[in-house]
Design a protein around this motif. Structure first.
Motif, PDB file in Angstrom:
ATOM      1  N   VAL A  28     -10.806  -7.244   6.328  1.00 12.86           N
ATOM      2  CA  VAL A  28     -11.859  -6.240   6.422  1.00 12.86           C
ATOM      3  C   VAL A  28     -13.194  -6.814   5.955  1.00 12.86           C
ATOM      4  N   THR A  29     -14.226  -6.549   6.729  1.00 14.34           N
ATOM      5  CA  THR A  29     -15.594  -6.905   6.363  1.00 14.34           C
ATOM      6  C   THR A  29     -16.376  -5.620   6.139  1.00 14.34           C
ATOM      7  N   PRO A  30     -16.800  -5.345   4.889  1.00 12.08           N
ATOM      8  CA  PRO A  30     -17.606  -4.150   4.627  1.00 12.08           C
ATOM      9  C   PRO A  30     -19.066  -4.373   5.011  1.00 12.08           C
ATOM     10  N   ASN A  31     -19.862  -3.337   4.884  1.00 10.79           N
ATOM     11  CA  ASN A  31     -21.314  -3.404   5.122  1.00 10.79           C
ATOM     12  C   ASN A  31     -21.677  -3.813   6.541  1.00 10.79           C
ATOM     13  N   ALA A  32     -20.824  -3.503   7.490  1.00 11.78           N
ATOM     14  CA  ALA A  32     -21.114  -3.862   8.886  1.00 11.78           C
ATOM     15  C   ALA A  32     -22.120  -2.871   9.468  1.00 11.78           C
ATOM     16  N   LYS A  33     -22.834  -3.303  10.495  1.00 14.28           N
ATOM     17  CA  LYS A  33     -23.770  -2.384  11.159  1.00 14.28           C
ATOM     18  C   LYS A  33     -23.012  -1.243  11.812  1.00 14.28           C
ATOM     19  N   LYS A  34     -21.858  -1.570  12.418  1.00  6.81           N
ATOM     20  CA  LYS A  34     -21.013  -0.512  12.948  1.00  6.81           C
ATOM     21  C   LYS A  34     -19.557  -0.959  12.892  1.00  6.81           C
ATOM     22  N   ALA A  35     -18.678   0.019  12.872  1.00  7.94           N
ATOM     23  CA  ALA A  35     -17.247  -0.278  12.798  1.00  7.94           C
ATOM     24  C   ALA A  35     -16.795  -0.953  14.094  1.00  7.94           C
ATOM     25  N   ALA A  36     -15.935  -1.951  13.951  1.00  7.02           N
ATOM     26  CA  ALA A  36     -15.447  -2.680  15.127  1.00  7.02           C
ATOM     27  C   ALA A  36     -14.141  -3.366  14.771  1.00  7.02           C
ATOM     28  N   VAL A  37     -13.370  -3.709  15.791  1.00  6.72           N
ATOM     29  CA  VAL A  37     -12.120  -4.436  15.574  1.00  6.72           C
ATOM     30  C   VAL A  37     -12.057  -5.604  16.549  1.00  6.72           C
ATOM     31  N   SER A  38     -11.543  -6.729  16.062  1.00  7.21           N
ATOM     32  CA  SER A  38     -11.269  -7.877  16.921  1.00  7.21           C
ATOM     33  C   SER A  38      -9.971  -8.513  16.425  1.00  7.21           C
ATOM     34  N   LEU A  39      -9.478  -9.483  17.152  1.00  6.48           N
ATOM     35  CA  LEU A  39      -8.184 -10.085  16.843  1.00  6.48           C
ATOM     36  C   LEU A  39      -8.357 -11.582  16.659  1.00  6.48           C
ATOM     37  N   ARG A  40      -7.887 -12.083  15.516  1.00  4.83           N
ATOM     38  CA  ARG A  40      -7.925 -13.514  15.267  1.00  4.83           C
ATOM     39  C   ARG A  40      -6.665 -14.148  15.847  1.00  4.83           C
ATOM     40  N   ASP A  41      -6.759 -15.384  16.285  1.00  5.67           N
ATOM     41  CA  ASP A  41      -5.636 -16.024  16.974  1.00  5.67           C
ATOM     42  C   ASP A  41      -4.406 -16.215  16.088  1.00  5.67           C
ATOM     43  N   ASP A  42      -4.600 -16.140  14.757  1.00  6.64           N
ATOM     44  CA  ASP A  42      -3.442 -16.307  13.866  1.00  6.64           C
ATOM     45  C   ASP A  42      -2.769 -14.977  13.539  1.00  6.64           C
ATOM     46  N   GLU A  55     -15.921   0.956  -5.230  1.00  6.04           N
ATOM     47  CA  GLU A  55     -15.084   2.077  -5.661  1.00  6.04           C
ATOM     48  C   GLU A  55     -14.248   2.665  -4.529  1.00  6.04           C
ATOM     49  N   GLY A  56     -13.686   1.790  -3.730  1.00  2.01           N
ATOM     50  CA  GLY A  56     -12.772   2.262  -2.699  1.00  2.01           C
ATOM     51  C   GLY A  56     -13.433   2.863  -1.471  1.00  2.01           C
ATOM     52  N   ALA A  57     -14.773   2.824  -1.402  1.00  7.93           N
ATOM     53  CA  ALA A  57     -15.458   3.437  -0.257  1.00  7.93           C
ATOM     54  C   ALA A  57     -15.051   2.763   1.056  1.00  7.93           C
ATOM     55  N   ALA A  58     -14.993   1.438   1.047  1.00 11.01           N
ATOM     56  CA  ALA A  58     -14.628   0.721   2.272  1.00 11.01           C
ATOM     57  C   ALA A  58     -13.178   1.000   2.650  1.00 11.01           C
ATOM     58  N   ASN A  59     -12.295   1.082   1.646  1.00 11.35           N
ATOM     59  CA  ASN A  59     -10.891   1.391   1.949  1.00 11.35           C
ATOM     60  C   ASN A  59     -10.748   2.773   2.554  1.00 11.35           C
ATOM     61  N   ALA A  60     -11.454   3.744   1.992  1.00 11.64           N
ATOM     62  CA  ALA A  60     -11.380   5.112   2.512  1.00 11.64           C
ATOM     63  C   ALA A  60     -11.909   5.165   3.940  1.00 11.64           C
ATOM     64  N   GLU A  61     -13.027   4.489   4.177  1.00 13.62           N
ATOM     65  CA  GLU A  61     -13.590   4.494   5.530  1.00 13.62           C
ATOM     66  C   GLU A  61     -12.676   3.744   6.498  1.00 13.62           C
ATOM     67  N   LEU A  62     -12.089   2.644   6.029  1.00 13.91           N
ATOM     68  CA  LEU A  62     -11.155   1.884   6.858  1.00 13.91           C
ATOM     69  C   LEU A  62     -10.024   2.790   7.348  1.00 13.91           C
ATOM     70  N   LEU A  63      -9.395   3.516   6.443  1.00 11.78           N
ATOM     71  CA  LEU A  63      -8.256   4.357   6.815  1.00 11.78           C
ATOM     72  C   LEU A  63      -8.688   5.494   7.731  1.00 11.78           C
ATOM     73  N   ARG A  64      -9.849   6.092   7.430  1.00 15.90           N
ATOM     74  CA  ARG A  64     -10.350   7.182   8.270  1.00 15.90           C
ATOM     75  C   ARG A  64     -10.659   6.678   9.677  1.00 15.90           C
ATOM     76  N   TRP A  65     -11.343   5.518   9.746  1.00 19.24           N
ATOM     77  CA  TRP A  65     -11.729   4.974  11.042  1.00 19.24           C
ATOM     78  C   TRP A  65     -10.510   4.511  11.846  1.00 19.24           C
ATOM     79  N   GLY A  83      -3.558  -4.974  -0.867  1.00 15.67           N
ATOM     80  CA  GLY A  83      -4.917  -5.475  -0.756  1.00 15.67           C
ATOM     81  C   GLY A  83      -6.013  -4.488  -1.064  1.00 15.67           C
ATOM     82  N   ALA A  84      -5.760  -3.528  -1.972  1.00 10.76           N
ATOM     83  CA  ALA A  84      -6.779  -2.522  -2.290  1.00 10.76           C
ATOM     84  C   ALA A  84      -8.096  -3.164  -2.726  1.00 10.76           C
ATOM     85  N   SER A  85      -8.018  -4.277  -3.453  1.00 10.86           N
ATOM     86  CA  SER A  85      -9.249  -4.906  -3.949  1.00 10.86           C
ATOM     87  C   SER A  85      -9.525  -6.242  -3.269  1.00 10.86           C
ATOM     88  N   SER A  86      -8.859  -6.477  -2.143  1.00 10.75           N
ATOM     89  CA  SER A  86      -9.004  -7.738  -1.413  1.00 10.75           C
ATOM     90  C   SER A  86      -9.529  -7.444  -0.011  1.00 10.75           C
TER      91      SER A  86
END
Length: 110
Positions: A28-42, A55-65, A83-86
């Motif tokens: 996960v990359t926080p602070n993005a201009k907009k939410a997006a998903v891509s796939l790494r070859d590994d 304070e978990g803001a990115a995790n909460a948004e990740l799950l919601r999105w 990975g709550a803090s990773s």
């Protein structure tokens, strides 16, 4: 080559746990201009979220999105299991792996 989803990588990133549960492997990359998903070859789904990693803001948004916008599921259908803090995370989704894989394939296809 370009034009197709890397099925091996997708299968590694999206794994079944039982008939109705799917495990997603994410970076996960926080602070993005907009939410997006891509796939790494590994076999890691790269997810960008707009929220900052505080304070978990990115995790909460990740799950919601992931649930509402990406997979069309109820908000409670996803649980962060590692990975709550990773930046490297695992998310358990209450949906069959075939459904999740199909939806991601549609979103990832160029």
């Amino acid at each position: 080559g370009r034009g197709a989803v890397n099925e091996g990588a997708l299968a590694a990133a999206v794994q079944a746990r039982g008939a109705t549960t799917t495990i997603l492997t994410l970076r996960v990359t926080p602070n993005a201009k907009k939410a997006a998903v891509s796939l790494r070859d590994d076999g890691v789904l790269l997810v960008r979220v707009a929220a900052p990693a505080v304070e978990g803001a990115a995790n909460a948004e990740l799950l919601r999105w992931l649930t509402r916008d990406l997979l069309g599921l109820p908000r409670g259908a996803a649980t962060l299991t590692h990975g709550a803090s990773s930046r490297d995370k695992r998310v358990e989704v209450e949906a069959p792996v075939g459904d999740v894989t199909r939806r991601l394939r549609e979103l990832l296809a160029p």
